[in-house]
Write an enzyme that holds these catalytic residues in place. Structure first.
Site, PDB file in Angstrom:
ATOM      1  N   ASP A 177       0.831  -1.209   0.000  1.00  0.00           N
ATOM      2  CA  ASP A 177       0.000   0.000   0.000  1.00  0.00           C
ATOM      3  C   ASP A 177       0.861   1.254   0.000  1.00  0.00           C
ATOM      4  O   ASP A 177       0.591   2.225  -0.713  1.00  0.00           O
ATOM      5  CB  ASP A 177      -0.918   0.012   1.233  1.00  0.00           C
ATOM      6  CG  ASP A 177      -1.724  -1.267   1.355  1.00  0.00           C
ATOM      7  OD1 ASP A 177      -1.786  -2.017   0.358  1.00  0.00           O
ATOM      8  OD2 ASP A 177      -2.282  -1.523   2.433  1.00  0.00           O
ATOM      9  N   TYR A 226      -5.594 -11.462   9.939  1.00  0.00           N
ATOM     10  CA  TYR A 226      -4.481 -11.095   9.047  1.00  0.00           C
ATOM     11  C   TYR A 226      -3.173 -11.690   9.566  1.00  0.00           C
ATOM     12  O   TYR A 226      -2.420 -12.315   8.823  1.00  0.00           O
ATOM     13  CB  TYR A 226      -4.397  -9.566   8.959  1.00  0.00           C
ATOM     14  CG  TYR A 226      -3.389  -9.042   7.960  1.00  0.00           C
ATOM     15  CD1 TYR A 226      -3.727  -8.873   6.614  1.00  0.00           C
ATOM     16  CD2 TYR A 226      -2.103  -8.678   8.351  1.00  0.00           C
ATOM     17  CE1 TYR A 226      -2.815  -8.366   5.695  1.00  0.00           C
ATOM     18  CE2 TYR A 226      -1.182  -8.176   7.439  1.00  0.00           C
ATOM     19  CZ  TYR A 226      -1.540  -8.012   6.119  1.00  0.00           C
ATOM     20  OH  TYR A 226      -0.633  -7.508   5.214  1.00  0.00           O
TER      21      TYR A 226
HETATM   22  C1  GLA Z   1      -3.498  -4.979   3.282  1.00  0.00           C
HETATM   23  C2  GLA Z   1      -2.057  -4.784   3.695  1.00  0.00           C
HETATM   24  C3  GLA Z   1      -1.136  -5.057   2.513  1.00  0.00           C
HETATM   25  C4  GLA Z   1      -1.434  -6.399   1.853  1.00  0.00           C
HETATM   26  C5  GLA Z   1      -2.930  -6.537   1.578  1.00  0.00           C
HETATM   27  C6  GLA Z   1      -3.299  -7.885   1.066  1.00  0.00           C
HETATM   28  O1  GLA Z   1      -3.863  -4.008   2.349  1.00  0.00           O
HETATM   29  O2  GLA Z   1      -1.844  -3.479   4.160  1.00  0.00           O
HETATM   30  O3  GLA Z   1       0.205  -4.971   2.924  1.00  0.00           O
HETATM   31  O4  GLA Z   1      -0.962  -7.450   2.643  1.00  0.00           O
HETATM   32  O5  GLA Z   1      -3.695  -6.275   2.744  1.00  0.00           O
HETATM   33  O6  GLA Z   1      -2.772  -8.092  -0.206  1.00  0.00           O
END
Ligand code: GLA
Length: 388
Positions: A177, A226
């Site tokens: 991101d 997560y």
């Molecule tokens: C979130 C996390 C990213 C990535 C996505 C899944 O957005 O911030 O770093 O792991 O999930 O692809």
């Protein structure tokens, strides 16, 4: 965003005109989900929704930032004492933590920061999987670069912003991101190797639109699910004897004894990551060749793998994706971001896009009872100073 209104708000708070306006975008990930923390490949694109800060440097090392959306002000003193103790920066709760975290990491990395007064606003829906927090972090970094006069190094800024999120805010995210918000180019997606941070700007296919389908369901990232996925992936990497799942090919996976020796769940998590990395590489190639049909199939396969193997979709996302896929002109659709709620993204023939947005809202509402927000998005520039 309406820049004159932002300038006026700055003037209303600080009785002068802002010297700079900076912005940093949110992102939509086209393909490569949960691969970033497995040192794999991703293909995000910055969207035309952003966080803006209007600012003027101060003579001292104080920051005061007024959020026009939260209707609150964050103030901090960035003085560093002789022992390099970052003194008065204390942790609290809320949006201000992204700002303080970035200031803290910039200083730890040796940047000499000048304070500034700023007003901030944004139009990225929060918690929707479009990286509104990365946008706040990168807008803050861009504001400090403008105020303090240091050069913008997108990769370095993305790394420090990720560190701020990991260590100051306490969210264990990967690098995707922050890299998207820092380094994307208008009109392009960002093909990123999350191990080396090498990246290429991949031109988007012509005649297709990328449509963001917000299910209006939300689930926070500071979420055990997560972290649980991360540790399952690490367990699989240990079993394969590699640093990260990025190092296992699809062939090696199927030839291994993973099915009999690892738990079903860990095997499935690994299968998603390993096949997803291969899908990203193929997506970049088919995009070059203009093979939109195949790109759409890869979107679909990615979603199915996230649903069945990685198990990070929810009913709303599955319904949304099913509604999208049925409509004329849709090549493929998948959830985007961390999952568990938030948004999907669809690849739609340009001439069908308007019709598509209407139809998908209607059928989604019929099937889920929920109100969706749908927008056709443009690939925008990463964090920058806004020319006035
Ligand atoms: C979130 C996390 C990213 C990535 C996505 C899944 O957005 O911030 O770093 O792991 O999930 O692809």
């Amino acid at each position: 965003m309406d820049i004159p209104t932002l300038e006026q708000s700055f003037t209303a708070y600080f009785n002068s005109k802002p010297e700079f306006i900076v912005r940093a975008p949110g992102r939509v990930n086209l393909i490569g989900e949960h691969t970033d923390y497995n040192e794999g490949f991703v293909l995000p694109m910055a969207i035309d929704r952003s966080v803006w800060i209007a600012l003027s440097p101060r003579a001292d090392s104080k920051i005061r930032i007024r959020s026009l959306d939260a209707l609150a002000t964050v103030s901090a003193n960035l003085e560093v004492d002789s022992a390099f103790e970052l003194n008065s920066l204390t942790k609290g709760k809320g949006w201000g933590e992204y700002i303080k975290g970035v200031a803290y990491e910039l200083q730890r990395a040796g940047y000499e920061l000048r304070g500034f007064d700023g007003v901030m606003t944004g139009d990225i829906p929060r918690g929707a999987g479009l990286s509104s927090s990365a946008a706040v972090e990168l807008a803050t970094a861009r504001a400090f670069a403008a105020a303090s006069g240091f050069e913008w190094d997108a990769v370095q800024m993305a790394k420090l912003a990720q560190k701020a999120e990991n260590e100051w805010v306490g969210v264990n995210c990967g690098i995707m991101d922050q890299m998207a918000s820092a380094a994307c180019k208008e009109g392009y997606a960002l093909f990123l190797d999350c191990r080396t941070l090498e990246h290429q700007h991949a031109p988007l296919p012509e005649n297709v639109s990328l449509v963001i389908l917000d299910t209006s369901t939300r689930r926070g990232l500071v979420d055990s699910a997560y972290n649980e996925r991360r540790s399952q992936c690490e367990e699989a990497a240990r079993w394969f004897g590699v640093t990260a799942l990025r190092d296992v090919s699809v062939d090696e996976f199927y030839k291994s004894k993973v099915k009999s020796e690892l738990s079903e769940i860990v095997m499935k998590r690994a299968r998603h990551i390993i096949t997803e990395n291969a899908r990203v590489l193929e997506a970049v190639n088919v995009m070059k060749d203009g093979n939109i049909k195949r790109l759409g199939e890869l979107f679909n396969a990615s979603h199915d793998s996230l649903r069945d193997d990685f198990e990070v979709t929810n009913d709303a996302l599955n319904i949304m994706v099913a509604c999208a896929r049925e409509l004329p002109g849709c090549y493929g659709a998948r959830m985007t971001g961390a999952g568990f709620g938030g948004c999907a993204v669809a690849l739609v023939e340009k001439e069908n896009a308007q019709e598509f947005t209407k139809a998908v809202s209607t059928t989604y509402k019929q099937k889920s009872g929920l109100e969706a927000s749908i927008y056709v998005c443009k690939a925008s520039e990463g964090a920058c100073i806004v020319e006035r």
